[in-house]
Structure formats: C-alpha cells, structure tokens
Design an enzyme around this catalytic site. Structure first.
Site, PDB file in Angstrom:
ATOM      1  CE  LYS A  46      -3.601   1.405 -11.514  1.00  0.00           C
ATOM      2  NZ  LYS A  46      -4.528   1.409 -12.713  1.00  0.00           N
ATOM      3  N   GLY A  48      -7.743   4.799  -6.709  1.00  0.00           N
ATOM      4  CA  GLY A  48      -9.192   4.586  -6.579  1.00  0.00           C
ATOM      5  C   GLY A  48     -10.010   5.468  -7.502  1.00  0.00           C
ATOM      6  CB  THR A  49      -9.192   7.189 -10.692  1.00  0.00           C
ATOM      7  OG1 THR A  49      -7.866   7.321 -10.224  1.00  0.00           O
ATOM      8  CG2 THR A  49      -9.673   8.473 -11.353  1.00  0.00           C
ATOM      9  CB  ILE A  50     -12.073   3.350 -12.462  1.00  0.00           C
ATOM     10  CG1 ILE A  50     -11.892   1.969 -11.880  1.00  0.00           C
ATOM     11  CG2 ILE A  50     -10.873   3.701 -13.281  1.00  0.00           C
ATOM     12  CD1 ILE A  50     -11.986   0.923 -13.000  1.00  0.00           C
ATOM     13  CD1 TRP A  51     -15.407   1.927  -5.914  1.00  0.00           C
ATOM     14  CD2 TRP A  51     -13.632   1.925  -4.540  1.00  0.00           C
ATOM     15  NE1 TRP A  51     -15.807   1.406  -4.713  1.00  0.00           N
ATOM     16  CE2 TRP A  51     -14.744   1.397  -3.851  1.00  0.00           C
ATOM     17  CE3 TRP A  51     -12.416   2.018  -3.874  1.00  0.00           C
ATOM     18  CZ2 TRP A  51     -14.653   0.971  -2.518  1.00  0.00           C
ATOM     19  CZ3 TRP A  51     -12.335   1.580  -2.558  1.00  0.00           C
ATOM     20  CH2 TRP A  51     -13.432   1.070  -1.891  1.00  0.00           C
ATOM     21  CG  HIS A 101      -4.294  10.841 -12.795  1.00  0.00           C
ATOM     22  ND1 HIS A 101      -5.030  10.308 -11.774  1.00  0.00           N
ATOM     23  CD2 HIS A 101      -4.247   9.875 -13.756  1.00  0.00           C
ATOM     24  CE1 HIS A 101      -5.414   9.076 -12.101  1.00  0.00           C
ATOM     25  NE2 HIS A 101      -4.949   8.806 -13.299  1.00  0.00           N
ATOM     26  CB  SER A 131      -2.217  -0.567  -7.645  1.00  0.00           C
ATOM     27  OG  SER A 131      -3.216  -0.457  -8.614  1.00  0.00           O
ATOM     28  CE  LYS A 224     -24.502  -6.753  -7.986  1.00  0.00           C
ATOM     29  NZ  LYS A 224     -25.173  -7.799  -8.662  1.00  0.00           N
ATOM     30  CG  MET A 225     -17.612  -1.240  -9.738  1.00  0.00           C
ATOM     31  SD  MET A 225     -16.513  -0.024  -8.990  1.00  0.00           S
ATOM     32  CE  MET A 225     -15.460   0.456 -10.344  1.00  0.00           C
ATOM     33  CE  LYS A 253      -4.379 -10.137  -3.946  1.00  0.00           C
ATOM     34  NZ  LYS A 253      -2.971 -10.456  -3.683  1.00  0.00           N
TER      35      LYS A 253
HETATM   36  S1  PPS Z   1      -6.051   4.791 -12.668  1.00  0.00           S
HETATM   37  O1  PPS Z   1      -5.343   4.036 -13.745  1.00  0.00           O
HETATM   38  O2  PPS Z   1      -5.181   5.780 -12.076  1.00  0.00           O
HETATM   39  O3  PPS Z   1      -7.311   5.359 -13.119  1.00  0.00           O
HETATM   40  O4  PPS Z   1      -6.337   3.669 -11.563  1.00  0.00           O
HETATM   41  P1  PPS Z   1      -7.311   3.865 -10.321  1.00  0.00           P
HETATM   42  O5  PPS Z   1      -8.693   3.640 -10.758  1.00  0.00           O
HETATM   43  O6  PPS Z   1      -6.996   5.111  -9.605  1.00  0.00           O
HETATM   44  O7  PPS Z   1      -6.860   2.675  -9.355  1.00  0.00           O
HETATM   45  C1  PPS Z   1      -7.025   1.316  -9.676  1.00  0.00           C
HETATM   46  C2  PPS Z   1      -7.077   0.543  -8.361  1.00  0.00           C
HETATM   47  O8  PPS Z   1      -8.372   0.724  -7.756  1.00  0.00           O
HETATM   48  C3  PPS Z   1      -8.936  -0.559  -7.525  1.00  0.00           C
HETATM   49  N1  PPS Z   1     -10.405  -0.533  -7.552  1.00  0.00           N
HETATM   50  C4  PPS Z   1     -11.173  -0.882  -6.505  1.00  0.00           C
HETATM   51  N2  PPS Z   1     -10.846  -1.233  -5.244  1.00  0.00           N
HETATM   52  C5  PPS Z   1     -11.868  -1.548  -4.404  1.00  0.00           C
HETATM   53  N3  PPS Z   1     -13.163  -1.525  -4.759  1.00  0.00           N
HETATM   54  C6  PPS Z   1     -13.540  -1.181  -6.020  1.00  0.00           C
HETATM   55  N4  PPS Z   1     -14.831  -1.184  -6.339  1.00  0.00           N
HETATM   56  C7  PPS Z   1     -12.515  -0.821  -6.942  1.00  0.00           C
HETATM   57  N5  PPS Z   1     -12.500  -0.435  -8.240  1.00  0.00           N
HETATM   58  C8  PPS Z   1     -11.219  -0.264  -8.591  1.00  0.00           C
HETATM   59  C9  PPS Z   1      -8.349  -1.398  -8.646  1.00  0.00           C
HETATM   60  O9  PPS Z   1      -8.548  -2.762  -8.428  1.00  0.00           O
HETATM   61  C10 PPS Z   1      -6.900  -0.951  -8.592  1.00  0.00           C
HETATM   62  O10 PPS Z   1      -6.215  -1.440  -7.430  1.00  0.00           O
HETATM   63  P2  PPS Z   1      -5.405  -2.799  -7.362  1.00  0.00           P
HETATM   64  O11 PPS Z   1      -4.706  -2.775  -6.023  1.00  0.00           O
HETATM   65  O12 PPS Z   1      -4.439  -2.830  -8.501  1.00  0.00           O
HETATM   66  O13 PPS Z   1      -6.421  -3.903  -7.427  1.00  0.00           O
END
Ligand code: PPS
Length: 293
Positions: A46, A48-51, A101, A131, A224-225, A253
């Site tokens: 949680k 910022g991995t997928i970002w 992770h 998150s 966009k994502m 969020k």
């Molecule tokens: S995981 O399950 O560990 O892979 O999750 P992870 O991707 O690390 O974290 C998910 C949170 O990242 C937020 N997120 C983003 N934030 C800002 N900009 C972009 N583009 C973006 N993409 C993913 C995602 O919304 C989760 O945070 P929260 O606070 O729950 O919204």
C-alpha cells in the site's frame, strides 16, 4: 508459527499472502537468478506499488507509452513472490522488471552484485495503514477489520502481509549499501510527478524526450490509471482475487493525508509516539500532509 493463520503465511519471520504464495519458490528465492539489467521495485504493501509499476512500465516500454500493445501492467512488472499469472521469469526478455514486498534479508543474492537497479518506494505509514485497512476489508484474501482502532493494533503488531512496517523500511534502508537502490517517497511523486519521472529515467539510464516524459506523467496520473484497464487491477480484483464488495477499487483515493479523515486525535498522537520511538534518528523525511509543506 507466529502470525500464521488462514490469511498469512509466515516464512523466516515475514508474513506473505497465504493464498498467493508458492512455498517452493519462496524456499529458493535467495537463489533466484538475477541479470545485471534486472529492475526491482521494492515496497511495503500500500505504498504506491502499482503506481510505480505503471511509471516504470511507461518509462521502459515505448509500446506501453504509445498504447500500441495492450499488456497489463502486472504482466509487465510482475510481483516476484506472487506470480499469479505463472509467468516464466527465466524466459522473459531483458530488461526484466519486477516488483516485490520482500524484506531485505530474503532478497535474491544476485542483487548484491549491485548491478541490477532497485527502487524503494515508501509512504507515510498513517496513510499506508488507512489504505491497507480499506484494502483488507475489500479483498477476500485478507483479514477484514471492523474499526481503525482494531486495525491499528493489527498493523502495529505486524500481523499483516508485509509484517511490521518499521522493520521493512529500516531493514532496507540500513542495508542500502548492499544494493544499488534509490529511495523515493509516494508523497514526492504526488507533489511533483514530472520531476519524479525525470529522476527515475535518469537513475535507470532511460533517455526520454519531453514528449515521452509528458506521456508518462499523463498516463501515470490517478485519474488516467483509474480508467486504464491495463493499470488499475480492477479485473484482477474482481476475477482473480475476489472482493467482499463490488464497489471497492484498488485505486481508492490516491491522496496524501487521508489518515486525518480516519484517525481520532488520540489515535494520531498514539501513532506518533510509536513512530518516534521506532524511527528515532531515521534520516528519511516523511510527508504527512501536502498542505503542511
Ligand atoms: S499493493 O496492494 O501493495 O500493491 O498496493 P500499492 O499499489 O502499493 O498501493 C495502493 C495505493 O496506491 C494508490 N495509487 C495511487 N496514488 C496516486 N496516484 C496514482 N496514480 C496511484 N495509483 C495507485 C492507491 O490508490 C492506493 O492508495 P489509497 O490511499 O488506498 O488510495
């Protein structure tokens, strides 16, 4: 074993997601063969991995940037320890991008040659907790919690996937000289995505034109994502992982400071005390709220 339950699998003191783990792979993870041009994103869940998967995929793959190939981000930058699509890692063309992770002490030994580049993304742990709380209530593979109060206890005890947040970040930071690793925060990316993309393209020696950088910044924005089926994991959640609530989203969020909407003053102060006790003298800066900058 400690922390092992129907959701968690504890291996060498670290909690993995039981339903997604391949125990044989785990036992050999330190021998996983590393190529000099491999790239690793390391995160506590949680953070910022997928970002970051999306950002690096856009930086590394022109076809992702210009949309000529429709490959899911998870298949571009798979999770090392959760190979949910059973990809043949050894057959993948270089440069291979991975996310993970894992704690520092389970890292494949080949990473210590310091040739393969790594990126550690960290996020203020109050927002990580919030998150994770929502995500745990959303997906069926994780243990749900009815209140933040209850979840805070679980999180601080490390009875979650990823174990204790403090141990993860401190472990990687204290051992940073063993690896070729750059530390970057979620909040820094949030504050100035363009500058973060430039920093990353420089670190990974990927020369991008102004237009390329623009394309990365646009496609890595939260909005966009959210509408990009390759990047938002909606299908993975609904069809592969399973949710308790069909309205929930992986991209929930995407803000800094959402903890303020969830913590009471007392909970926040209690968290601060524990944070300061555990992170005393830790040099990385944490941003708790963009408005306070
Ligand atoms: S995981 O399950 O560990 O892979 O999750 P992870 O991707 O690390 O974290 C998910 C949170 O990242 C937020 N997120 C983003 N934030 C800002 N900009 C972009 N583009 C973006 N993409 C993913 C995602 O919304 C989760 O945070 P929260 O606070 O729950 O919204």
């Amino acid at each position: 074993m400690e922390n092992t339950n129907e959701y968690l699998f504890n291996y060498r003191g670290y909690n993995f997601e039981r339903a997604l783990i391949d125990i044989e792979f785990l036992k050999n993870i330190e021998d996983f063969e590393i190529r000099d041009d491999d790239v690793f994103i390391i995160t506590y869940p949680k953070s910022g991995t997928i970002w970051t998967q999306q950002i690096l995929s856009l930086i590394f793959y022109e076809e992702h940037r210009n949309g000529t190939e429709n490959i899911k981000t998870i298949d571009r930058v798979p999770f090392l320890e959760y190979n949910i699509h059973h990809l043949e890692y050894a057959q993948r063309p270089s440069p291979r991008l991975f996310s993970s992770h894992i704690p520092y002490y389970l890292a494949p030994r080949g990473l210590k040659s310091k040739k393969a580049k790594m990126l550690y993304i960290y996020r203020n742990p109050k927002d990580v907790l919030v998150s994770f709380f929502h995500f745990s209530n959303l997906v069926s593979l994780l243990e749900a919690s009815d209140t933040i109060e209850h979840y805070m206890e679980t999180f601080l005890d490390g009875k979650v996937v990823g174990s204790r947040w403090f141990d993860h970040i401190k472990g990687w930071y204290e051992h940073r000289h063993d690896f070729n690793i750059l530390f970057l925060s979620y909040e820094e990316m949030k504050k100035d995505l363009r500058n973060s993309v430039l920093k990353l393209s420089k670190f990974f020696d990927k020369e991008l034109s102004e237009e390329d950088v623009d394309a990365v910044v646009i496609q890595a924005s939260f909005e966009k994502m959210k509408s990009d089926a390759r990047a938002n994991y909606d299908v993975i959640l609904s069809d592969e992982i399973g949710t308790r609530n069909s309205d929930g989203r992986f991209l929930r969020k995407g803000t800094v400071g959402d903890w303020k909407n969830h913590f009471t003053v007392e909970q926040s102060e209690r968290f601060d005390r524990i944070f300061h006790k555990n992170m005393k003298d830790f040099p990385l800066k944490f941003i708790w709220d963009l408005n306070e900058e």
